[in-house]
Design an enzyme around this catalytic site. Structure first.
Site, PDB file in Angstrom:
ATOM      1  N   TYR A  52      -7.178 -12.188   6.249  1.00 47.95           N
ATOM      2  CA  TYR A  52      -7.815 -11.222   5.346  1.00 47.95           C
ATOM      3  C   TYR A  52      -8.709 -11.932   4.330  1.00 47.95           C
ATOM      4  O   TYR A  52      -8.310 -12.935   3.728  1.00 47.95           O
ATOM      5  CB  TYR A  52      -6.780 -10.378   4.598  1.00 47.95           C
ATOM      6  N   HIS A 134       0.724 -11.595  13.727  1.00 44.14           N
ATOM      7  CA  HIS A 134      -0.304 -10.575  13.493  1.00 44.14           C
ATOM      8  C   HIS A 134      -0.653  -9.796  14.768  1.00 44.14           C
ATOM      9  O   HIS A 134      -0.759  -8.574  14.756  1.00 44.14           O
ATOM     10  CB  HIS A 134      -1.567 -11.248  12.939  1.00 44.14           C
ATOM     11  N   ARG A 135      -0.853 -10.543  15.845  1.00 47.39           N
ATOM     12  CA  ARG A 135      -1.173  -9.909  17.123  1.00 47.39           C
ATOM     13  C   ARG A 135      -0.520 -10.720  18.233  1.00 47.39           C
ATOM     14  O   ARG A 135      -0.381 -11.938  18.110  1.00 47.39           O
ATOM     15  CB  ARG A 135      -2.693  -9.851  17.362  1.00 47.39           C
ATOM     16  N   SER A 164       3.390  -7.435  14.484  1.00 50.72           N
ATOM     17  CA  SER A 164       2.349  -6.441  14.247  1.00 50.72           C
ATOM     18  C   SER A 164       1.544  -6.279  15.533  1.00 50.72           C
ATOM     19  O   SER A 164       1.250  -7.274  16.205  1.00 50.72           O
ATOM     20  CB  SER A 164       1.457  -6.946  13.110  1.00 50.72           C
ATOM     21  N   ASN A 165       1.213  -5.041  15.850  1.00 50.61           N
ATOM     22  CA  ASN A 165       0.406  -4.729  17.040  1.00 50.61           C
ATOM     23  C   ASN A 165       1.102  -5.128  18.338  1.00 50.61           C
ATOM     24  O   ASN A 165       0.422  -5.387  19.342  1.00 50.61           O
ATOM     25  CB  ASN A 165      -0.974  -5.390  16.950  1.00 50.61           C
ATOM     26  N   SER A 216      -3.499   1.245   8.310  1.00 52.05           N
ATOM     27  CA  SER A 216      -4.554   2.279   8.237  1.00 52.05           C
ATOM     28  C   SER A 216      -3.976   3.693   8.314  1.00 52.05           C
ATOM     29  O   SER A 216      -4.365   4.492   9.177  1.00 52.05           O
ATOM     30  CB  SER A 216      -5.609   2.060   9.343  1.00 52.05           C
ATOM     31  N   LEU A 218      -4.595   6.172   6.558  1.00 56.83           N
ATOM     32  CA  LEU A 218      -5.651   7.177   6.359  1.00 56.83           C
ATOM     33  C   LEU A 218      -6.755   6.965   7.398  1.00 56.83           C
ATOM     34  O   LEU A 218      -7.902   7.366   7.192  1.00 56.83           O
ATOM     35  CB  LEU A 218      -6.229   7.072   4.939  1.00 56.83           C
ATOM     36  N   GLY A 220      -8.210   4.287   8.034  1.00 50.45           N
ATOM     37  CA  GLY A 220      -9.263   3.450   7.439  1.00 50.45           C
ATOM     38  C   GLY A 220     -10.241   4.279   6.611  1.00 50.45           C
ATOM     39  O   GLY A 220     -11.351   3.849   6.329  1.00 50.45           O
TER      40      GLY A 220
HETATM   41  P1  NAP Z   1      -6.339   3.130   4.799  1.00 47.57           P
HETATM   42  O1  NAP Z   1      -5.582   3.465   3.543  1.00 47.57           O
HETATM   43  O2  NAP Z   1      -6.157   3.979   6.015  1.00 47.57           O
HETATM   44  O3  NAP Z   1      -7.903   3.119   4.495  1.00 47.57           O
HETATM   45  C1  NAP Z   1      -8.438   2.567   3.322  1.00 47.57           C
HETATM   46  C2  NAP Z   1      -9.880   2.994   3.250  1.00 47.57           C
HETATM   47  O4  NAP Z   1      -9.922   4.367   2.872  1.00 47.57           O
HETATM   48  C3  NAP Z   1     -10.679   2.209   2.208  1.00 47.57           C
HETATM   49  O5  NAP Z   1     -11.972   1.979   2.721  1.00 47.57           O
HETATM   50  C4  NAP Z   1     -10.730   3.169   1.047  1.00 47.57           C
HETATM   51  O6  NAP Z   1     -11.899   3.005   0.293  1.00 47.57           O
HETATM   52  C5  NAP Z   1     -10.749   4.497   1.733  1.00 47.57           C
HETATM   53  N1  NAP Z   1     -10.193   5.514   0.835  1.00 47.57           N
HETATM   54  C6  NAP Z   1      -8.938   5.584   0.351  1.00 47.57           C
HETATM   55  N2  NAP Z   1      -8.793   6.657  -0.451  1.00 47.57           N
HETATM   56  C7  NAP Z   1      -9.996   7.258  -0.477  1.00 47.57           C
HETATM   57  C8  NAP Z   1     -10.482   8.433  -1.109  1.00 47.57           C
HETATM   58  N3  NAP Z   1      -9.709   9.191  -1.906  1.00 47.57           N
HETATM   59  N4  NAP Z   1     -11.755   8.779  -0.876  1.00 47.57           N
HETATM   60  C9  NAP Z   1     -12.567   8.036  -0.077  1.00 47.57           C
HETATM   61  N5  NAP Z   1     -12.156   6.898   0.553  1.00 47.57           N
HETATM   62  C10 NAP Z   1     -10.889   6.523   0.348  1.00 47.57           C
HETATM   63  O7  NAP Z   1      -5.937   1.660   5.121  1.00 47.57           O
HETATM   64  P2  NAP Z   1      -6.680   0.303   5.589  1.00 47.57           P
HETATM   65  O8  NAP Z   1      -7.358  -0.300   4.437  1.00 47.57           O
HETATM   66  O9  NAP Z   1      -7.464   0.522   6.816  1.00 47.57           O
HETATM   67  O10 NAP Z   1      -5.403  -0.550   5.988  1.00 47.57           O
HETATM   68  C11 NAP Z   1      -4.321  -0.644   5.053  1.00 47.57           C
HETATM   69  C12 NAP Z   1      -3.576  -1.913   5.222  1.00 47.57           C
HETATM   70  O11 NAP Z   1      -3.027  -2.001   6.527  1.00 47.57           O
HETATM   71  C13 NAP Z   1      -4.404  -3.191   5.082  1.00 47.57           C
HETATM   72  O12 NAP Z   1      -4.675  -3.542   3.742  1.00 47.57           O
HETATM   73  C14 NAP Z   1      -3.507  -4.180   5.755  1.00 47.57           C
HETATM   74  O13 NAP Z   1      -2.472  -4.583   4.888  1.00 47.57           O
HETATM   75  C15 NAP Z   1      -2.949  -3.357   6.899  1.00 47.57           C
HETATM   76  N6  NAP Z   1      -3.701  -3.549   8.160  1.00 47.57           N
HETATM   77  C16 NAP Z   1      -3.070  -4.233   9.159  1.00 47.57           C
HETATM   78  C17 NAP Z   1      -3.710  -4.432  10.367  1.00 47.57           C
HETATM   79  C18 NAP Z   1      -2.997  -5.168  11.450  1.00 47.57           C
HETATM   80  O14 NAP Z   1      -3.615  -5.525  12.464  1.00 47.57           O
HETATM   81  N7  NAP Z   1      -1.720  -5.416  11.301  1.00 47.57           N
HETATM   82  C19 NAP Z   1      -5.022  -3.962  10.570  1.00 47.57           C
HETATM   83  C20 NAP Z   1      -5.627  -3.268   9.533  1.00 47.57           C
HETATM   84  C21 NAP Z   1      -4.958  -3.059   8.340  1.00 47.57           C
HETATM   85  P3  NAP Z   1     -11.835   2.350  -1.184  1.00 47.57           P
HETATM   86  O15 NAP Z   1     -11.236   1.005  -1.002  1.00 47.57           O
HETATM   87  O16 NAP Z   1     -13.276   2.347  -1.598  1.00 47.57           O
HETATM   88  O17 NAP Z   1     -11.004   3.250  -2.028  1.00 47.57           O
END
Ligand code: NAP
Length: 300
Positions: A52, A134-135, A164-165, A216, A218, A220
């Site tokens: 990250y 991670h993967r 993960s994954n 993710s 939401l 993403g």
């Molecule tokens: P997410 O919560 O589904 O999406 C976050 C995104 O949504 C950000 O771009 C955020 O923008 C946006 N967002 C949130 N609230 C919002 C709102 N009220 N209005 C508009 N946009 C909004 O999660 P994610 O960031 O994709 O993933 C979360 C975590 O999962 C990561 O940090 C990581 O720890 C983990 N992850 C793991 C893997 C894996 O392979 N294991 C892969 C991906 C992620 P803003 O930041 O601008 O608010």
């Protein structure tokens, strides 16, 4: 916010977790505010990874290094957090600097030991609470990956391990060789990404007592702009529960019987607080099925 068990570790964590994929590219004070806001709302598990940072124009390890800087600036925060990170993605030259040997995934004991030591150094901590592969590395025997994880626990570098994954069968193959308990899995899961609802991952978690951490949750951010039937159903339920789409989408993840912990990804304090409100929303089974149907799933 209520707590949920982290596998069979005996550790309970806030039922929503804070993720660091998008953490990076800000100064230490801003990063510290994000972590403190998450903790204030009850999010005690913080999930990061060695890879990250790259998506935020930071170098390899950038998100871990920033979190390490936060711990250095505010040392009391470390013990308030259940610190989860990941290794096993390997994009560049190998760890001996040999160009061209970089592979996308690498879970050999050599690499994982090296990756974990680097994570400890960047995070400026003595121990990682949860270390996750991670993967899956398709070209590493699960016995070897298991040796890597067991070695980390035996050396005291990490307390607990997860993946993960991984598919359910990959989890089974790894567990067959592990001499420490596997505690967590981390699939992508949200109202717009439902694969693990019936691909065996969540069923296996319930069978074995593994805690699913949903990445993710939401979609993403895509759930928040969804149109069509899903968008309409999210809005209907948001209105019925006096909340936002965020609240409904996270409450949906929380409602699954596997006691999933969604990992949110926003860095904005107002949105972290908004997400935490989902912990107070209980969707009925009928409401959850209405979202599954609205997402396009055939429910015969
Ligand atoms: P997410 O919560 O589904 O999406 C976050 C995104 O949504 C950000 O771009 C955020 O923008 C946006 N967002 C949130 N609230 C919002 C709102 N009220 N209005 C508009 N946009 C909004 O999660 P994610 O960031 O994709 O993933 C979360 C975590 O999962 C990561 O940090 C990581 O720890 C983990 N992850 C793991 C893997 C894996 O392979 N294991 C892969 C991906 C992620 P803003 O930041 O601008 O608010």
């Amino acid at each position: 916010m209520q707590k949920r068990a982290l596998g069979k570790t005996g550790i309970d964590v806030g039922e929503i977790a804070f993720g660091c994929w998008r953490f990076g590219g800000v100064d230490v004070a801003t990063a510290q505010e994000r972590i403190e806001t998450a903790l204030e709302t009850g999010m005690t598990l913080v999930d990061t990874a060695d890879v990250y940072g790259l998506d935020n124009n930071c170098p390899w390890g950038g998100a871990e290094a920033l979190l390490g800087d936060v711990f250095a600036a505010a040392p009391a925060l470390r013990d308030q957090i259940v610190l989860a990170t990941k290794g096993g993605i390997h994009l560049g030259p190998d760890h001996q600097g040999r160009e061209g040997l970089g592979v996308p995934y690498e879970t050999s004991p050599d690499w994982i030991t090296h990756a974990c030591e680097e994570s400890l150094r960047r995070l400026k901590v003595d121990v990682i609470d949860l270390y996750q592969i991670h993967r899956p590395d398709f070209l590493e025997h699960p016995a070897s990956t298991a040796r890597a994880l067991s070695g980390l626990v035996a050396s005291g570098k990490v307390k607990h391990v997860g993946v993960s994954n991984y598919t359910a069968s990959q989890v089974s193959a790894l567990r067959a060789h592990l001499d420490v308990p596997l505690q967590t899995v981390q699939p992508e899961f949200s109202v717009s990404r439902l694969d693990s609802i019936d691909d065996g991952v969540l069923d296996q978690a319930m069978e074995l007592g593994l805690t699913p951490l949903a990445w993710s949750p939401l979609g993403g951010g895509s759930v928040l702009s969804a149109a069509g039937a899903l968008g309409a159903q999210l809005d209907l339920l948001a209105s019925a529960h006096s909340t936002s789409r965020t609240g409904v989408a996270l409450a949906f993840v929380l409602a699954h019987p596997a006691r999933i912990i969604p990992i949110i990804g926003t860095g904005r304090p107002d949105r972290i607080r908004e997400a935490a409100e989902a912990a107070d929303i209980t969707l009925t089974k009928a409401e959850c099925y209405s979202l599954i149907a609205a997402s396009g799933r055939k429910l015969p």
